[in-house]
Design a protein around this motif. Structure first.
Motif, PDB file in Angstrom:
ATOM      1  N   ASP A  10       0.826  -1.210   0.000  1.00 27.79           N
ATOM      2  CA  ASP A  10       0.000   0.000   0.000  1.00 27.79           C
ATOM      3  C   ASP A  10       0.862   1.262   0.000  1.00 27.79           C
ATOM      4  O   ASP A  10       0.600   2.202  -0.753  1.00 27.79           O
ATOM      5  N   VAL A  11       1.888   1.278   0.836  1.00 28.60           N
ATOM      6  CA  VAL A  11       2.770   2.445   0.907  1.00 28.60           C
ATOM      7  C   VAL A  11       3.500   2.637  -0.421  1.00 28.60           C
ATOM      8  O   VAL A  11       3.614   3.764  -0.927  1.00 28.60           O
ATOM      9  N   LEU A  12       3.979   1.545  -1.015  1.00 29.53           N
ATOM     10  CA  LEU A  12       4.687   1.648  -2.287  1.00 29.53           C
ATOM     11  C   LEU A  12       3.777   2.207  -3.379  1.00 29.53           C
ATOM     12  O   LEU A  12       4.212   3.011  -4.208  1.00 29.53           O
ATOM     13  N   GLU A  13       2.528   1.795  -3.378  1.00 27.14           N
ATOM     14  CA  GLU A  13       1.573   2.346  -4.344  1.00 27.14           C
ATOM     15  C   GLU A  13       1.372   3.844  -4.127  1.00 27.14           C
ATOM     16  O   GLU A  13       1.329   4.612  -5.081  1.00 27.14           O
ATOM     17  N   GLN A  14       1.260   4.256  -2.866  1.00 25.55           N
ATOM     18  CA  GLN A  14       1.095   5.679  -2.557  1.00 25.55           C
ATOM     19  C   GLN A  14       2.300   6.496  -3.018  1.00 25.55           C
ATOM     20  O   GLN A  14       2.150   7.639  -3.445  1.00 25.55           O
ATOM     21  N   ARG A  15       3.469   5.910  -2.935  1.00 21.43           N
ATOM     22  CA  ARG A  15       4.690   6.628  -3.299  1.00 21.43           C
ATOM     23  C   ARG A  15       4.808   6.865  -4.798  1.00 21.43           C
ATOM     24  O   ARG A  15       5.585   7.701  -5.234  1.00 21.43           O
ATOM     25  N   LYS A  16       4.035   6.141  -5.599  1.00 21.06           N
ATOM     26  CA  LYS A  16       4.103   6.336  -7.049  1.00 21.06           C
ATOM     27  C   LYS A  16       3.772   7.764  -7.434  1.00 21.06           C
ATOM     28  O   LYS A  16       4.313   8.281  -8.404  1.00 21.06           O
ATOM     29  N   GLY A  17       2.906   8.403  -6.674  1.00 23.40           N
ATOM     30  CA  GLY A  17       2.519   9.777  -6.988  1.00 23.40           C
ATOM     31  C   GLY A  17       3.222  10.821  -6.138  1.00 23.40           C
ATOM     32  O   GLY A  17       2.917  12.000  -6.240  1.00 23.40           O
ATOM     33  N   ALA A  18       4.170  10.385  -5.325  1.00 29.58           N
ATOM     34  CA  ALA A  18       4.832  11.314  -4.403  1.00 29.58           C
ATOM     35  C   ALA A  18       5.948  12.086  -5.106  1.00 29.58           C
ATOM     36  O   ALA A  18       6.460  11.685  -6.156  1.00 29.58           O
ATOM     37  N   ASP A  19       6.311  13.172  -4.501  1.00 26.48           N
ATOM     38  CA  ASP A  19       7.419  13.997  -4.972  1.00 26.48           C
ATOM     39  C   ASP A  19       8.727  13.240  -4.747  1.00 26.48           C
ATOM     40  O   ASP A  19       9.016  12.833  -3.626  1.00 26.48           O
ATOM     41  N   PRO A  20       9.519  13.051  -5.798  1.00 29.16           N
ATOM     42  CA  PRO A  20      10.795  12.338  -5.645  1.00 29.16           C
ATOM     43  C   PRO A  20      11.747  12.975  -4.631  1.00 29.16           C
ATOM     44  O   PRO A  20      12.622  12.297  -4.108  1.00 29.16           O
ATOM     45  N   GLU A  21      11.553  14.243  -4.354  1.00 31.78           N
ATOM     46  CA  GLU A  21      12.405  14.909  -3.359  1.00 31.78           C
ATOM     47  C   GLU A  21      11.977  14.589  -1.926  1.00 31.78           C
ATOM     48  O   GLU A  21      12.716  14.857  -0.983  1.00 31.78           O
ATOM     49  N   SER A  22      10.778  13.994  -1.777  1.00 34.97           N
ATOM     50  CA  SER A  22      10.261  13.731  -0.437  1.00 34.97           C
ATOM     51  C   SER A  22      10.246  12.252  -0.077  1.00 34.97           C
ATOM     52  O   SER A  22       9.907  11.896   1.046  1.00 34.97           O
ATOM     53  N   SER A  23      10.602  11.380  -1.035  1.00 32.58           N
ATOM     54  CA  SER A  23      10.467   9.951  -0.803  1.00 32.58           C
ATOM     55  C   SER A  23      11.544   9.183  -1.561  1.00 32.58           C
ATOM     56  O   SER A  23      11.704   9.357  -2.778  1.00 32.58           O
ATOM     57  N   TYR A  24      12.243   8.318  -0.840  1.00 34.55           N
ATOM     58  CA  TYR A  24      13.249   7.460  -1.466  1.00 34.55           C
ATOM     59  C   TYR A  24      12.616   6.597  -2.549  1.00 34.55           C
ATOM     60  O   TYR A  24      13.152   6.457  -3.652  1.00 34.55           O
TER      61      TYR A  24
END
Length: 105
Positions: A10-24
């Motif tokens: 679930d977290v990995l799916e959420q990270r798909k739309g995250a800012d690359p500067e805020s998430s590894y």
């Protein structure tokens, strides 16, 4: 145990739309498939080296890193960890030799 995999998925799916500067993970996704594959290779090598050293805690740490990056790959490819668990369950109780010989490509 699979609850951890589901939560991570679930977290990995959420990270798909995250800012690359805020998430590894978002940064890995942004770099593309080759970057993810490179990380898996690095983590696999580190796992092998930890096993050669025989340090149980280091082995656990490196396998966790390896599994994590494999989960990132699954997510990147639109696959869920449950698919891998289903495959492992299908293989349970089969001879590895028989299972491999029966695969279709």
């Amino acid at each position: 145990m699979s609850d951890v995999l589901n939560r991570l998925a679930d977290v990995l799916e959420q990270r798909k739309g995250a800012d690359p500067e805020s998430s590894y993970v978002a940064k890995l996704y942004a770099k593309g498939l080759d970057a993810i594959l490179k990380k898996i290779g690095e983590e696999a090598t580190e796992t092998v080296l930890a096993a050669k050293d025989g340090d149980a805690q280091q082995i656990i740490h490196e396998v966790a890193d390896l599994w994590f990056h494999c989960l990132v790959l699954l997510s990147r490819q639109g696959l869920h960890p449950d698919a891998v668990l289903t495959e492992l369950d299908r293989r349970f109780g089969l001879s590895g030799l028989v299972e491999k010989a029966g695969r279709t490509k």
